[in-house]
Design a protein around this motif. Structure first.
Motif, PDB file in Angstrom:
ATOM      1  N   MET A   1     -11.601   2.724  -6.318  1.00 39.80           N
ATOM      2  CA  MET A   1     -10.687   3.689  -5.770  1.00 39.80           C
ATOM      3  C   MET A   1     -10.993   5.059  -6.369  1.00 39.80           C
ATOM      4  SD  MET A   1      -6.669   2.824  -5.306  1.00 39.80           S
ATOM      5  CE  MET A   1      -6.728   1.062  -5.122  1.00 39.80           C
ATOM      6  N   ASN A   2     -10.885   6.095  -5.563  1.00 39.29           N
ATOM      7  CA  ASN A   2     -11.133   7.461  -5.966  1.00 39.29           C
ATOM      8  C   ASN A   2     -10.111   7.893  -7.015  1.00 39.29           C
ATOM      9  OD1 ASN A   2     -10.712  10.351  -5.920  1.00 39.29           O
ATOM     10  ND2 ASN A   2     -12.044  10.411  -4.138  1.00 39.29           N
ATOM     11  N   LYS A   3     -10.592   8.561  -8.081  1.00 45.92           N
ATOM     12  CA  LYS A   3      -9.710   8.994  -9.165  1.00 45.92           C
ATOM     13  C   LYS A   3      -8.634   9.949  -8.652  1.00 45.92           C
ATOM     14  CE  LYS A   3      -9.713  11.478 -13.521  1.00 45.92           C
ATOM     15  NZ  LYS A   3     -10.491  12.249 -14.471  1.00 45.92           N
ATOM     16  N   ASN A   4      -8.992  10.895  -7.784  1.00 44.42           N
ATOM     17  CA  ASN A   4      -8.004  11.842  -7.251  1.00 44.42           C
ATOM     18  C   ASN A   4      -6.939  11.129  -6.442  1.00 44.42           C
ATOM     19  OD1 ASN A   4      -9.266  14.048  -8.404  1.00 44.42           O
ATOM     20  ND2 ASN A   4     -10.541  14.417  -6.616  1.00 44.42           N
ATOM     21  N   PHE A   5      -7.323  10.102  -5.701  1.00 45.08           N
ATOM     22  CA  PHE A   5      -6.352   9.345  -4.909  1.00 45.08           C
ATOM     23  C   PHE A   5      -5.347   8.650  -5.819  1.00 45.08           C
ATOM     24  CE2 PHE A   5      -5.231   5.315  -2.679  1.00 45.08           C
ATOM     25  CZ  PHE A   5      -4.427   5.890  -1.715  1.00 45.08           C
ATOM     26  N   VAL A   6      -5.810   8.069  -6.903  1.00 40.76           N
ATOM     27  CA  VAL A   6      -4.915   7.398  -7.846  1.00 40.76           C
ATOM     28  C   VAL A   6      -3.947   8.410  -8.453  1.00 40.76           C
ATOM     29  CG1 VAL A   6      -4.795   6.139 -10.033  1.00 40.76           C
ATOM     30  CG2 VAL A   6      -6.535   5.531  -8.339  1.00 40.76           C
ATOM     31  N   VAL A   7      -4.442   9.587  -8.794  1.00 35.09           N
ATOM     32  CA  VAL A   7      -3.577  10.630  -9.348  1.00 35.09           C
ATOM     33  C   VAL A   7      -2.510  11.023  -8.323  1.00 35.09           C
ATOM     34  CG1 VAL A   7      -3.497  13.037 -10.129  1.00 35.09           C
ATOM     35  CG2 VAL A   7      -5.286  11.509 -10.972  1.00 35.09           C
ATOM     36  N   GLU A   8      -2.903  11.187  -7.062  1.00 32.98           N
ATOM     37  CA  GLU A   8      -1.942  11.518  -6.007  1.00 32.98           C
ATOM     38  C   GLU A   8      -0.891  10.424  -5.849  1.00 32.98           C
ATOM     39  OE1 GLU A   8      -4.134  12.327  -2.465  1.00 32.98           O
ATOM     40  OE2 GLU A   8      -5.277  13.930  -3.405  1.00 32.98           O
TER      41      GLU A   8
ATOM     42  N   GLY B   1      -0.528  -5.484  10.988  1.00 31.37           N
ATOM     43  CA  GLY B   1      -0.845  -5.710  12.394  1.00 31.37           C
ATOM     44  C   GLY B   1      -2.293  -6.145  12.536  1.00 31.37           C
ATOM     45  N   ASN B   2      -3.040  -5.451  13.372  1.00 35.26           N
ATOM     46  CA  ASN B   2      -4.459  -5.768  13.578  1.00 35.26           C
ATOM     47  C   ASN B   2      -5.388  -4.894  12.763  1.00 35.26           C
ATOM     48  OD1 ASN B   2      -3.934  -7.816  15.454  1.00 35.26           O
ATOM     49  ND2 ASN B   2      -3.715  -6.315  17.099  1.00 35.26           N
ATOM     50  N   SER B   3      -4.843  -4.088  11.866  1.00 34.99           N
ATOM     51  CA  SER B   3      -5.656  -3.159  11.077  1.00 34.99           C
ATOM     52  C   SER B   3      -5.685  -3.567   9.611  1.00 34.99           C
ATOM     53  CB  SER B   3      -5.101  -1.744  11.185  1.00 34.99           C
ATOM     54  OG  SER B   3      -5.096  -1.300  12.522  1.00 34.99           O
ATOM     55  N   ILE B   4      -6.803  -3.279   8.975  1.00 36.90           N
ATOM     56  CA  ILE B   4      -6.936  -3.468   7.535  1.00 36.90           C
ATOM     57  C   ILE B   4      -7.088  -2.089   6.918  1.00 36.90           C
ATOM     58  CG2 ILE B   4      -8.324  -4.406   5.662  1.00 36.90           C
ATOM     59  CD1 ILE B   4      -9.134  -6.677   7.551  1.00 36.90           C
ATOM     60  N   TYR B   5      -6.196  -1.774   5.980  1.00 35.97           N
ATOM     61  CA  TYR B   5      -6.222  -0.484   5.295  1.00 35.97           C
ATOM     62  C   TYR B   5      -6.743  -0.692   3.881  1.00 35.97           C
ATOM     63  CZ  TYR B   5      -3.284   0.994   9.155  1.00 35.97           C
ATOM     64  OH  TYR B   5      -2.793   1.278  10.405  1.00 35.97           O
ATOM     65  N   ARG B   6      -7.594   0.200   3.433  1.00 37.31           N
ATOM     66  CA  ARG B   6      -8.175   0.119   2.093  1.00 37.31           C
ATOM     67  C   ARG B   6      -7.558   1.206   1.211  1.00 37.31           C
ATOM     68  NH1 ARG B   6     -10.937  -3.983   2.895  1.00 37.31           N
ATOM     69  NH2 ARG B   6     -12.431  -4.266   4.557  1.00 37.31           N
ATOM     70  N   GLY B   7      -7.442   0.910  -0.085  1.00 40.92           N
ATOM     71  CA  GLY B   7      -6.861   1.866  -1.007  1.00 40.92           C
ATOM     72  C   GLY B   7      -5.382   2.070  -0.741  1.00 40.92           C
ATOM     73  N   VAL B   8      -4.582   1.053  -1.035  1.00 40.17           N
ATOM     74  CA  VAL B   8      -3.155   1.061  -0.689  1.00 40.17           C
ATOM     75  C   VAL B   8      -2.297   1.040  -1.956  1.00 40.17           C
ATOM     76  CG1 VAL B   8      -1.312  -0.230   0.472  1.00 40.17           C
ATOM     77  CG2 VAL B   8      -3.601  -0.141   1.479  1.00 40.17           C
ATOM     78  N   MET B   9      -1.252   1.871  -1.950  1.00 42.05           N
ATOM     79  CA  MET B   9      -0.270   1.851  -3.018  1.00 42.05           C
ATOM     80  C   MET B   9       0.989   1.186  -2.469  1.00 42.05           C
ATOM     81  SD  MET B   9       1.792   4.876  -4.999  1.00 42.05           S
ATOM     82  CE  MET B   9       2.956   5.138  -3.662  1.00 42.05           C
TER      83      MET B   9
ATOM     84  N   ALA C   1      -1.388   4.296   2.430  1.00 39.31           N
ATOM     85  CA  ALA C   1      -2.831   4.049   2.470  1.00 39.31           C
ATOM     86  C   ALA C   1      -3.594   5.364   2.397  1.00 39.31           C
ATOM     87  CB  ALA C   1      -3.209   3.305   3.750  1.00 39.31           C
ATOM     88  N   LYS C   2      -4.677   5.322   1.675  1.00 35.58           N
ATOM     89  CA  LYS C   2      -5.562   6.478   1.549  1.00 35.58           C
ATOM     90  C   LYS C   2      -6.011   6.913   2.944  1.00 35.58           C
ATOM     91  CE  LYS C   2      -9.831   7.821  -0.732  1.00 35.58           C
ATOM     92  NZ  LYS C   2     -10.909   7.351  -1.602  1.00 35.58           N
ATOM     93  N   ASN C   3      -5.940   8.204   3.204  1.00 32.98           N
ATOM     94  CA  ASN C   3      -6.349   8.832   4.464  1.00 32.98           C
ATOM     95  C   ASN C   3      -5.387   8.570   5.630  1.00 32.98           C
ATOM     96  OD1 ASN C   3      -8.680   9.868   3.233  1.00 32.98           O
ATOM     97  ND2 ASN C   3      -9.805   7.995   3.697  1.00 32.98           N
ATOM     98  N   TYR C   4      -4.315   7.792   5.414  1.00 29.53           N
ATOM     99  CA  TYR C   4      -3.372   7.484   6.493  1.00 29.53           C
ATOM    100  C   TYR C   4      -1.934   7.858   6.156  1.00 29.53           C
ATOM    101  CZ  TYR C   4      -7.130   4.853   8.652  1.00 29.53           C
ATOM    102  OH  TYR C   4      -8.313   4.499   9.226  1.00 29.53           O
ATOM    103  N   GLY C   5      -1.565   7.794   4.899  1.00 26.82           N
ATOM    104  CA  GLY C   5      -0.174   8.018   4.506  1.00 26.82           C
ATOM    105  C   GLY C   5       0.616   6.727   4.636  1.00 26.82           C
ATOM    106  N   PRO C   6       1.911   6.817   4.973  1.00 22.89           N
ATOM    107  CA  PRO C   6       2.736   5.609   5.066  1.00 22.89           C
ATOM    108  C   PRO C   6       2.238   4.685   6.184  1.00 22.89           C
ATOM    109  CG  PRO C   6       4.096   7.592   5.070  1.00 22.89           C
ATOM    110  CD  PRO C   6       2.689   8.033   5.202  1.00 22.89           C
ATOM    111  N   ILE C   7       2.056   3.415   5.837  1.00 23.45           N
ATOM    112  CA  ILE C   7       1.632   2.441   6.853  1.00 23.45           C
ATOM    113  C   ILE C   7       2.691   1.361   7.076  1.00 23.45           C
ATOM    114  CG2 ILE C   7      -0.849   2.808   6.633  1.00 23.45           C
ATOM    115  CD1 ILE C   7      -0.912   0.303   4.806  1.00 23.45           C
ATOM    116  N   GLN C   8       3.583   1.223   6.104  1.00 23.94           N
ATOM    117  CA  GLN C   8       4.654   0.241   6.267  1.00 23.94           C
ATOM    118  C   GLN C   8       5.773   0.558   5.277  1.00 23.94           C
ATOM    119  OE1 GLN C   8       4.399  -4.104   5.010  1.00 23.94           O
ATOM    120  NE2 GLN C   8       4.189  -4.265   7.238  1.00 23.94           N
TER     121      GLN C   8
ATOM    122  N   SER D   1       6.158  -0.611  10.695  1.00 24.76           N
ATOM    123  CA  SER D   1       4.733  -0.562  10.399  1.00 24.76           C
ATOM    124  C   SER D   1       4.011   0.370  11.360  1.00 24.76           C
ATOM    125  CB  SER D   1       4.101  -1.961  10.525  1.00 24.76           C
ATOM    126  OG  SER D   1       4.708  -2.859   9.649  1.00 24.76           O
ATOM    127  N   ARG D   2       2.916   0.943  10.865  1.00 27.04           N
ATOM    128  CA  ARG D   2       2.047   1.747  11.699  1.00 27.04           C
ATOM    129  C   ARG D   2       1.332   0.821  12.675  1.00 27.04           C
ATOM    130  NH1 ARG D   2      -1.499   6.510  11.205  1.00 27.04           N
ATOM    131  NH2 ARG D   2      -0.361   7.161   9.355  1.00 27.04           N
TER     132      ARG D   2
END
Length: 89
Positions: free
Chosen positions: A1-8, A40-48, A70-77, A87-88
């Motif tokens: 996981m990207n360090k900046n993403f974890v900080v965010e 749903g039918n999507s797999i999201y990577r880098g999820v908090m 999720a990274k690059n998506y925001g709230p997914i559920q 859910s998104r």
């Protein structure tokens, strides 16, 4: 996981926790970093996953108690106190 993403994600966690009254209650909320999550039918990577459990006895039915970001998506559920899950698509 990207360090900046974890900080965010940690900043979001701190923002959410600032709504609680930490001096009066033991912290029982959780923050998890997941490699991936299927929604749903999507797999999201880098999820908090944040689960707020403080002051649950004061919540109303539409209080958000869990959220997945999720990274690059925001709230997914998110899950409400009354059991509804949004859910998104």
């Amino acid at each position: 996981m990207n360090k900046n993403f974890v900080v965010e994600l940690l900043l979001v966690f701190l923002l959410l926790m600032s709504r609680c009254r930490p001096c009066e209650y033991q912290t029982i909320s959780t923050l998890s970093l997941l490699d991936s999550l299927r929604v749903g039918n999507s797999i999201y990577r880098g999820v908090m996953h944040f689960c707020c459990l403080e002051l649950a006895e004061e919540w109303e039915d539409h209080t958000v108690k869990e959220i997945y970001l999720a990274k690059n998506y925001g709230p997914i559920q998110y899950k409400l106190q009354n059991g509804l899950v949004y859910s998104r698509d």
